[in-house]
Design a protein around this motif. Structure first.
Motif, PDB file in Angstrom:
ATOM      1  N   SER A  17       3.743   6.104   8.998  1.00 48.63           N
ATOM      2  CA  SER A  17       2.347   6.312   9.408  1.00 48.63           C
ATOM      3  C   SER A  17       2.238   6.379  10.927  1.00 48.63           C
ATOM      4  CB  SER A  17       1.463   5.183   8.867  1.00 48.63           C
ATOM      5  OG  SER A  17       1.443   5.182   7.454  1.00 48.63           O
ATOM      6  N   GLN A  35       5.687   9.601  -1.213  1.00 47.65           N
ATOM      7  CA  GLN A  35       5.131   9.443  -2.555  1.00 47.65           C
ATOM      8  C   GLN A  35       5.659  10.498  -3.519  1.00 47.65           C
ATOM      9  OE1 GLN A  35       0.950   7.824  -0.915  1.00 47.65           O
ATOM     10  NE2 GLN A  35       0.926   8.173  -3.112  1.00 47.65           N
ATOM     11  N   ASP A  80      -2.609   5.847   1.168  1.00 49.35           N
ATOM     12  CA  ASP A  80      -3.682   4.860   1.336  1.00 49.35           C
ATOM     13  C   ASP A  80      -3.630   4.223   2.718  1.00 49.35           C
ATOM     14  OD1 ASP A  80      -4.655   5.300  -1.195  1.00 49.35           O
ATOM     15  OD2 ASP A  80      -3.617   3.600  -2.103  1.00 49.35           O
ATOM     16  N   PHE A  81      -2.437   3.834   3.154  1.00 47.11           N
ATOM     17  CA  PHE A  81      -2.321   3.157   4.445  1.00 47.11           C
ATOM     18  C   PHE A  81      -2.621   4.100   5.611  1.00 47.11           C
ATOM     19  CE2 PHE A  81       0.164   1.664   8.131  1.00 47.11           C
ATOM     20  CZ  PHE A  81      -0.427   0.423   8.306  1.00 47.11           C
ATOM     21  N   MET A 131       0.840  -1.189   0.000  1.00 43.23           N
ATOM     22  CA  MET A 131       0.000   0.000   0.000  1.00 43.23           C
ATOM     23  C   MET A 131       0.881   1.248   0.000  1.00 43.23           C
ATOM     24  SD  MET A 131      -3.022  -0.984   2.715  1.00 43.23           S
ATOM     25  CE  MET A 131      -4.002   0.460   2.272  1.00 43.23           C
ATOM     26  N   THR A 132       0.359   2.328  -0.565  1.00 42.61           N
ATOM     27  CA  THR A 132       1.077   3.596  -0.510  1.00 42.61           C
ATOM     28  C   THR A 132       0.910   4.228   0.863  1.00 42.61           C
ATOM     29  OG1 THR A 132      -0.802   4.938  -1.227  1.00 42.61           O
ATOM     30  CG2 THR A 132       0.585   3.958  -2.967  1.00 42.61           C
ATOM     31  N   LYS A 174      -4.389   6.840   5.678  1.00 40.80           N
ATOM     32  CA  LYS A 174      -5.808   7.191   5.740  1.00 40.80           C
ATOM     33  C   LYS A 174      -6.637   6.041   6.300  1.00 40.80           C
ATOM     34  CE  LYS A 174      -5.671  10.497   1.902  1.00 40.80           C
ATOM     35  NZ  LYS A 174      -6.012  10.719   0.476  1.00 40.80           N
ATOM     36  N   ARG A 175      -6.204   4.837   6.017  1.00 41.79           N
ATOM     37  CA  ARG A 175      -6.934   3.661   6.488  1.00 41.79           C
ATOM     38  C   ARG A 175      -6.786   3.464   7.989  1.00 41.79           C
ATOM     39  NH1 ARG A 175      -5.395  -2.512   4.569  1.00 41.79           N
ATOM     40  NH2 ARG A 175      -6.459  -3.605   6.247  1.00 41.79           N
TER      41      ARG A 175
END
Length: 398
Positions: A318, A290, A85-86, A81-82, A88-89
């Motif tokens: 993260s 990114q 994406d990660f 996962m980027t 935010k999840r």
């Protein structure tokens, strides 16, 4: 955290175990063969190290091979996962709200932890959230069965056999129930998912009941996590990660982990904080998860402790960012990153890079440190912005 990759805590344990074995051939690990004979050998080793035969029997008598553990070990999820994406999840409104509530609820324990170990509440709280949702999801694998299975399996016995013996010591102390204690498939226990050896070495009784029970006692988990993070090298009073804005004319080849400048030097190049002040005297790396058009962060020396906790760049960044949010930082500026590569394209890129002589490791579709470094080097060679973010344009150019 369910489904995460094998943590670096285990790799560190493996390195220590390998050193011990090399230093003492008589302690060579045994694996495979008849399971009951294997357990008898574990008991003999535990007793030779001063543990009671009764505790060993209590721990091992009902142990069984867990095929689900072997399946998880053989098919560990890979991190594809980027960062956007990660993050935010996993950094949800629920976790932000509950993180703040728990920091308030256990403020006295967090204050004690920071006084004694220098680790601030947001750092521990972010790990607590990501690992188990504040204790709600701790894993349902029987811990002794998981450790016995992985120690008996001949893939990494030098890593897991010491953990099984440490579990016997925890049983002897009354801190592990061999029939009822459950956790992660790899044998980690409790709200912050720690291994038995680490619990024995760094476990702290935060609630004063005479035991270290990381599954049910938040004070124990908080204080123990602080002691462990301190052991990894955390420096009190220093930042770990800071979101920044970057000028468009920066030399992108100077960005990335392992490439450091002082905070003052980054500021002189036009890097500006989105929150707080840049720590001018500290060395820092400029992270672009990114690429140059996405979020940007200065990573200070304490960020390296996150890499000791878990080796995934996306997870650690993260987790570190989450801790800054709990400390009051605003949401990151997501920017507008260039399109990345899908799994097939990433493997194609890795193959091309390897054929060009770059060391990208396994062709696995993962944007790991080796691939990032190779991407940045070839971008620079081709006269492209060397921000280490692989794009279809780079792939086409190759």
């Amino acid at each position: 955290m369910t489904g995460r990759i094998l943590p670096s805590k285990l790799f560190a344990a493996a390195a220590l175990a390998s050193f011990t074995l090399a230093a003492s051939p008589a302690a060579a690990q045994q694996c495979g063969g008849d399971f009951r004979q294997f357990l008898a050998g574990v008991k003999q080793e535990a007793v030779s190290k001063g543990l009671s035969a009764r505790a060993a029997d209590q721990t091992l008598s009902g142990a069984q091979i867990d095929r689900k553990v072997l399946s998880r070990d053989r098919a560990q999820g890979v991190f594809k996962m980027t960062f956007l994406d990660f993050s935010k999840r996993v950094i949800s409104g629920y976790r932000m709200k509950n993180g703040a509530a728990n920091m308030k609820k256990y403020s006295s324990v967090f204050d004690r932890t920071e006084r004694e170990y220098g680790v601030p509440a947001p750092v521990i709280t972010a790990f607590w959230a990501l690992e188990t949702d504040f204790g709600a999801v701790q894993g349902d694998f029987n811990t002794v069965n998981a450790l016995a299975t992985l120690a008996h399996d001949c893939r990494r016995p030098e890593l897991f056999r010491p953990q099984l013996i440490a579990a016997i010591e925890m049983v002897q102390h009354g801190d592990l129930d061999p029939r009822r204690t459950t956790g992660a498939w790899a044998g980690e226990i409790g709200m912050v998912q720690m291994l038995p050896e680490d619990i024995i070495k760094f476990g702290k009784d935060g609630d004063g009941d005479g035991h270290v029970r990381l599954k049910k006692s938040a004070p124990d988990a908080i204080l123990t996590a602080g002691a462990f993070i301190n052991h990894l090298g955390w420096t009190a009073g220093q930042p770990w990660l800071q979101e920044v804005t970057v000028p468009k004319n920066l030399n992108w080849a100077e960005t990335g982990l392992g490439k450091t400048k002082s905070g003052s030097d980054w500021a002189a190049l036009g890097v500006q904080p989105r929150w707080g002040q840049i720590s001018g005297n500290l060395p820092a790396s400029l992270l672009l998860p990114q690429g140059r058009k996405g979020p940007a962060f200065l990573a200070y020396p304490n960020y390296n402790i996150y890499l000791e906790w878990n080796q995934s760049f996306i997870y650690t960044t993260s987790a570190a960012y989450f801790a800054t949010r709990l400390a009051g930082a605003p949401r990151y500026n997501a920017g507008n990153p260039d399109q990345g590569l899908n799994d097939a394209q990433m493997k194609q890129l890795q193959t091309k890079l390897r054929n060009m002589g770059y060391d990208v490791g396994k062709i696995d579709g993962i944007l790991g440190s080796g691939t990032r470094g190779a991407v940045q080097a070839v971008q620079q060679k081709l006269g492209m912005p060397a921000d280490a973010w692989p794009t279809p344009a780079l792939l086409n150019k190759l």
